[in-house]
Design a protein around this motif. Structure first.
Motif, PDB file in Angstrom:
ATOM      1  N   PRO A  29       3.683   7.415  -6.084  1.00 51.26           N
ATOM      2  CA  PRO A  29       2.415   6.817  -5.654  1.00 51.26           C
ATOM      3  C   PRO A  29       2.425   5.282  -5.703  1.00 51.26           C
ATOM      4  N   ILE A  30       3.218   4.702  -6.576  1.00 50.43           N
ATOM      5  CA  ILE A  30       3.283   3.238  -6.656  1.00 50.43           C
ATOM      6  C   ILE A  30       3.969   2.689  -5.406  1.00 50.43           C
ATOM      7  N   GLU A  31       5.043   3.329  -4.987  1.00 46.65           N
ATOM      8  CA  GLU A  31       5.718   2.911  -3.749  1.00 46.65           C
ATOM      9  C   GLU A  31       4.790   3.074  -2.547  1.00 46.65           C
ATOM     10  N   GLU A  32       4.047   4.163  -2.537  1.00 48.29           N
ATOM     11  CA  GLU A  32       3.103   4.413  -1.445  1.00 48.29           C
ATOM     12  C   GLU A  32       2.019   3.330  -1.429  1.00 48.29           C
ATOM     13  N   ALA A  33       1.512   2.981  -2.590  1.00 46.78           N
ATOM     14  CA  ALA A  33       0.485   1.942  -2.683  1.00 46.78           C
ATOM     15  C   ALA A  33       1.033   0.602  -2.195  1.00 46.78           C
ATOM     16  N   TYR A  69       1.015   0.373   1.519  1.00 49.65           N
ATOM     17  CA  TYR A  69      -0.305   0.027   2.048  1.00 49.65           C
ATOM     18  C   TYR A  69      -0.513  -1.487   2.033  1.00 49.65           C
ATOM     19  N   VAL A  70      -0.082  -2.150   0.963  1.00 52.99           N
ATOM     20  CA  VAL A  70      -0.209  -3.609   0.880  1.00 52.99           C
ATOM     21  C   VAL A  70       0.620  -4.263   1.984  1.00 52.99           C
ATOM     22  N   ALA A  71       1.825  -3.759   2.191  1.00 51.89           N
ATOM     23  CA  ALA A  71       2.676  -4.301   3.264  1.00 51.89           C
ATOM     24  C   ALA A  71       2.006  -4.112   4.628  1.00 51.89           C
ATOM     25  N   ASN A  72       1.384  -2.965   4.830  1.00 51.73           N
ATOM     26  CA  ASN A  72       0.669  -2.725   6.090  1.00 51.73           C
ATOM     27  C   ASN A  72      -0.508  -3.685   6.238  1.00 51.73           C
ATOM     28  N   ALA A  73      -1.223  -3.941   5.150  1.00 48.60           N
ATOM     29  CA  ALA A  73      -2.362  -4.867   5.196  1.00 48.60           C
ATOM     30  C   ALA A  73      -1.896  -6.279   5.532  1.00 48.60           C
ATOM     31  N   GLU A  74      -0.718  -6.656   5.055  1.00 53.92           N
ATOM     32  CA  GLU A  74      -0.165  -7.982   5.378  1.00 53.92           C
ATOM     33  C   GLU A  74       0.068  -8.105   6.887  1.00 53.92           C
ATOM     34  N   GLU A  75       0.548  -7.051   7.492  1.00 49.64           N
ATOM     35  CA  GLU A  75       0.770  -7.072   8.940  1.00 49.64           C
ATOM     36  C   GLU A  75      -0.559  -7.099   9.698  1.00 49.64           C
ATOM     37  N   ILE A  76      -1.537  -6.390   9.176  1.00 48.64           N
ATOM     38  CA  ILE A  76      -2.845  -6.332   9.829  1.00 48.64           C
ATOM     39  C   ILE A  76      -3.534  -7.693   9.789  1.00 48.64           C
ATOM     40  N   ILE A  77      -3.515  -8.353   8.640  1.00 46.27           N
ATOM     41  CA  ILE A  77      -4.235  -9.627   8.497  1.00 46.27           C
ATOM     42  C   ILE A  77      -3.629 -10.701   9.397  1.00 46.27           C
ATOM     43  N   LYS A  78      -2.345 -10.590   9.695  1.00 44.10           N
ATOM     44  CA  LYS A  78      -1.699 -11.555  10.595  1.00 44.10           C
ATOM     45  C   LYS A  78      -2.313 -11.515  11.992  1.00 44.10           C
ATOM     46  N   GLY A 118      -8.769  -5.231   4.379  1.00 51.12           N
ATOM     47  CA  GLY A 118      -9.456  -4.975   3.115  1.00 51.12           C
ATOM     48  C   GLY A 118      -9.526  -3.492   2.802  1.00 51.12           C
ATOM     49  N   ASP A 119      -9.861  -2.689   3.804  1.00 51.22           N
ATOM     50  CA  ASP A 119      -9.904  -1.236   3.608  1.00 51.22           C
ATOM     51  C   ASP A 119      -8.526  -0.690   3.259  1.00 51.22           C
ATOM     52  N   THR A 120      -7.504  -1.200   3.906  1.00 51.67           N
ATOM     53  CA  THR A 120      -6.134  -0.746   3.643  1.00 51.67           C
ATOM     54  C   THR A 120      -5.707  -1.118   2.227  1.00 51.67           C
ATOM     55  N   LEU A 121      -6.038  -2.326   1.799  1.00 56.44           N
ATOM     56  CA  LEU A 121      -5.723  -2.747   0.427  1.00 56.44           C
ATOM     57  C   LEU A 121      -6.425  -1.862  -0.598  1.00 56.44           C
ATOM     58  N   TRP A 122      -7.704  -1.580  -0.357  1.00 54.57           N
ATOM     59  CA  TRP A 122      -8.460  -0.763  -1.301  1.00 54.57           C
ATOM     60  C   TRP A 122      -7.899   0.659  -1.356  1.00 54.57           C
ATOM     61  N   LYS A 123      -7.556   1.212  -0.212  1.00 54.65           N
ATOM     62  CA  LYS A 123      -6.990   2.569  -0.199  1.00 54.65           C
ATOM     63  C   LYS A 123      -5.653   2.613  -0.934  1.00 54.65           C
ATOM     64  N   GLY A 124      -4.842   1.586  -0.749  1.00 56.02           N
ATOM     65  CA  GLY A 124      -3.583   1.513  -1.494  1.00 56.02           C
ATOM     66  C   GLY A 124      -3.823   1.426  -2.986  1.00 56.02           C
ATOM     67  N   SER A 125      -4.825   0.652  -3.378  1.00 55.82           N
ATOM     68  CA  SER A 125      -5.171   0.534  -4.799  1.00 55.82           C
ATOM     69  C   SER A 125      -5.633   1.880  -5.356  1.00 55.82           C
ATOM     70  N   LEU A 126      -6.397   2.622  -4.565  1.00 53.76           N
ATOM     71  CA  LEU A 126      -6.872   3.933  -5.012  1.00 53.76           C
ATOM     72  C   LEU A 126      -5.721   4.912  -5.212  1.00 53.76           C
ATOM     73  N   ILE A 127      -4.699   4.815  -4.392  1.00 57.09           N
ATOM     74  CA  ILE A 127      -3.533   5.689  -4.556  1.00 57.09           C
ATOM     75  C   ILE A 127      -2.901   5.443  -5.921  1.00 57.09           C
ATOM     76  N   ALA A 128      -2.733   4.176  -6.285  1.00 58.08           N
ATOM     77  CA  ALA A 128      -2.161   3.842  -7.590  1.00 58.08           C
ATOM     78  C   ALA A 128      -3.096   4.269  -8.721  1.00 58.08           C
ATOM     79  N   LEU A 129      -4.397   4.018  -8.555  1.00 51.44           N
ATOM     80  CA  LEU A 129      -5.357   4.402  -9.593  1.00 51.44           C
ATOM     81  C   LEU A 129      -5.418   5.917  -9.778  1.00 51.44           C
ATOM     82  N   ASP A 130      -5.380   6.659  -8.677  1.00 49.31           N
ATOM     83  CA  ASP A 130      -5.421   8.121  -8.772  1.00 49.31           C
ATOM     84  C   ASP A 130      -4.232   8.672  -9.546  1.00 49.31           C
TER      85      ASP A 130
END
Length: 133
Positions: A6-10, A13-22, A43-55
């Motif tokens: 789940p940490i790798e998956e999270a 998501y951060v890497a995907n958000a970096e591409e999106i914000i560009k 922002g939604d992608t970052l939060w979802k990635g954070s939730l994966i790690a938190l879960d």
């Protein structure tokens, strides 16, 4: 494609958000992004990635329905006060300011990425070590 870790998956998501914000195109003169649509998606992608790690460490997804932020806050408070601080600040920054409001301010967006990484890194530290057979 979901990874077993789940940490790798999270982090994915951060890497995907970096591409999106560009795609929002940063304007250095105003120190802001030009298109709030991409800020919201990032922002939604970052939060979802954070939730994966938190879960992975809080296990709040039990029973019917979606867990509220209150459940995450309560579980984080029982587990680790530092994690609770990250959850509170991350929720406000990633989910509310970026995801709902679409704040184009670069400092807000940078803080969202910082909080996502802090949550994921802290969850990685709290994850139990795998048992080798």
């Amino acid at each position: 494609m979901e990874t077993a870790n789940p940490i790798e998956e999270a982090r994915r998501y951060v890497a995907n958000a970096e591409e999106i914000i560009k795609k929002s195109k940063y304007d250095p003169e105003t120190k802001s992004y030009k298109d709030k649509k991409y800020v919201r998606i990032a922002g939604d992608t970052l939060w979802k990635g954070s939730l994966i790690a938190l879960d992975a460490i809080l296990h709040v997804r039990t029973g019917k329905g979606r867990p509220s932020i209150k459940k995450y806050q309560e579980a984080a408070a029982k587990r680790d006060k530092k994690l609770l601080n990250y959850v509170n600040n991350g929720y406000e920054t990633m989910h509310l300011f970026m995801g709902y409001d679409g704040s184009k301010c670069k400092k807000v967006c940078d803080a969202g990425f910082d909080y996502a990484n802090a949550i994921i890194d802290h969850c990685a530290l709290l994850m139990p070590e795998p048992v080798c057979a």
